[in-house]
Design a protein around this motif. Sequence first.
Motif, PDB file in Angstrom:
ATOM      1  N   VAL A  92       0.832  -1.201   0.000  1.00  0.00           N
ATOM      2  CA  VAL A  92       0.000   0.000   0.000  1.00  0.00           C
ATOM      3  C   VAL A  92       0.872   1.258   0.000  1.00  0.00           C
ATOM      4  O   VAL A  92       0.499   2.279  -0.559  1.00  0.00           O
ATOM      5  N   VAL A  93       2.047   1.190   0.615  1.00  0.00           N
ATOM      6  CA  VAL A  93       2.923   2.349   0.768  1.00  0.00           C
ATOM      7  C   VAL A  93       4.293   2.022   0.187  1.00  0.00           C
ATOM      8  O   VAL A  93       4.802   0.923   0.365  1.00  0.00           O
ATOM      9  N   GLU A  94       4.877   3.014  -0.507  1.00  0.00           N
ATOM     10  CA  GLU A  94       6.229   2.891  -1.024  1.00  0.00           C
ATOM     11  C   GLU A  94       7.109   3.961  -0.399  1.00  0.00           C
ATOM     12  O   GLU A  94       6.640   5.037  -0.031  1.00  0.00           O
ATOM     13  N   ILE A  95       8.402   3.649  -0.303  1.00  0.00           N
ATOM     14  CA  ILE A  95       9.395   4.637   0.105  1.00  0.00           C
ATOM     15  C   ILE A  95      10.358   4.788  -1.061  1.00  0.00           C
ATOM     16  O   ILE A  95      10.923   3.801  -1.548  1.00  0.00           O
ATOM     17  N   VAL A  96      10.509   6.025  -1.511  1.00  0.00           N
ATOM     18  CA  VAL A  96      11.396   6.344  -2.628  1.00  0.00           C
ATOM     19  C   VAL A  96      12.146   7.630  -2.306  1.00  0.00           C
ATOM     20  O   VAL A  96      11.761   8.382  -1.414  1.00  0.00           O
ATOM     21  N   TYR A  97      13.207   7.882  -3.052  1.00  0.00           N
ATOM     22  CA  TYR A  97      13.945   9.128  -2.876  1.00  0.00           C
ATOM     23  C   TYR A  97      13.351  10.172  -3.810  1.00  0.00           C
ATOM     24  O   TYR A  97      13.199   9.958  -5.007  1.00  0.00           O
ATOM     25  N   HIS A  98      13.029  11.328  -3.257  1.00  0.00           N
ATOM     26  CA  HIS A  98      12.484  12.451  -4.014  1.00  0.00           C
ATOM     27  C   HIS A  98      13.493  13.589  -3.942  1.00  0.00           C
ATOM     28  O   HIS A  98      13.983  13.913  -2.854  1.00  0.00           O
ATOM     29  N   GLN A  99      13.819  14.187  -5.069  1.00  0.00           N
ATOM     30  CA  GLN A  99      14.848  15.225  -5.133  1.00  0.00           C
ATOM     31  C   GLN A  99      14.600  16.360  -4.135  1.00  0.00           C
ATOM     32  O   GLN A  99      15.528  16.847  -3.503  1.00  0.00           O
ATOM     33  N   MET A 100      13.358  16.771  -3.961  1.00  0.00           N
ATOM     34  CA  MET A 100      13.044  17.903  -3.080  1.00  0.00           C
ATOM     35  C   MET A 100      12.922  17.500  -1.614  1.00  0.00           C
ATOM     36  O   MET A 100      13.307  18.248  -0.724  1.00  0.00           O
ATOM     37  N   TYR A 101      12.400  16.298  -1.338  1.00  0.00           N
ATOM     38  CA  TYR A 101      12.079  15.890   0.038  1.00  0.00           C
ATOM     39  C   TYR A 101      13.008  14.833   0.617  1.00  0.00           C
ATOM     40  O   TYR A 101      12.946  14.556   1.800  1.00  0.00           O
ATOM     41  N   GLY A 102      13.820  14.204  -0.201  1.00  0.00           N
ATOM     42  CA  GLY A 102      14.649  13.098   0.273  1.00  0.00           C
ATOM     43  C   GLY A 102      13.826  11.807   0.320  1.00  0.00           C
ATOM     44  O   GLY A 102      12.880  11.629  -0.444  1.00  0.00           O
ATOM     45  N   TRP A 103      14.184  10.909   1.235  1.00  0.00           N
ATOM     46  CA  TRP A 103      13.457   9.636   1.364  1.00  0.00           C
ATOM     47  C   TRP A 103      12.069   9.918   1.936  1.00  0.00           C
ATOM     48  O   TRP A 103      11.931  10.607   2.945  1.00  0.00           O
ATOM     49  N   THR A 104      11.061   9.389   1.258  1.00  0.00           N
ATOM     50  CA  THR A 104       9.682   9.713   1.586  1.00  0.00           C
ATOM     51  C   THR A 104       8.778   8.508   1.410  1.00  0.00           C
ATOM     52  O   THR A 104       9.112   7.562   0.698  1.00  0.00           O
ATOM     53  N   THR A 105       7.617   8.540   2.067  1.00  0.00           N
ATOM     54  CA  THR A 105       6.593   7.515   1.834  1.00  0.00           C
ATOM     55  C   THR A 105       5.516   8.120   0.949  1.00  0.00           C
ATOM     56  O   THR A 105       5.172   9.304   1.061  1.00  0.00           O
ATOM     57  N   TRP A 106       4.999   7.285   0.091  1.00  0.00           N
ATOM     58  CA  TRP A 106       3.964   7.694  -0.851  1.00  0.00           C
ATOM     59  C   TRP A 106       2.865   6.655  -0.842  1.00  0.00           C
ATOM     60  O   TRP A 106       3.127   5.467  -0.680  1.00  0.00           O
TER      61      TRP A 106
END
Length: 101
Positions: free
Chosen positions: A38-52
Amino acid sequence: MGSKVNFSLKRLIDGLEYRFTLRSGHGKASVFARDDNVVEIVYHQMYGWTTWQESQGHGEPTLTGRVWEVLPQDQGDFPTEGIWVSRKGPKSYVYTLEYQK
């Protein structure tokens, strides 16, 4: 420390624990999925490691959690250990991220 392919986010208020496993990629191109997918963790350029989390019927994922005290430029190739915060509707929660030993 052991492998960085498995970790958990443990909710501080009640001890609820979510487990994540590397699904694909390497380093900042990695995708980690919660056991129920249901939830993924990825690296986002603006926020860093995040859950989506996938939005119901809206197509775009929603940012639901992130590392609390570490700026994106100071984060490494794997989700950052320590304090994370999340939101679910009007509620927010504090978690600790720990890698499996």
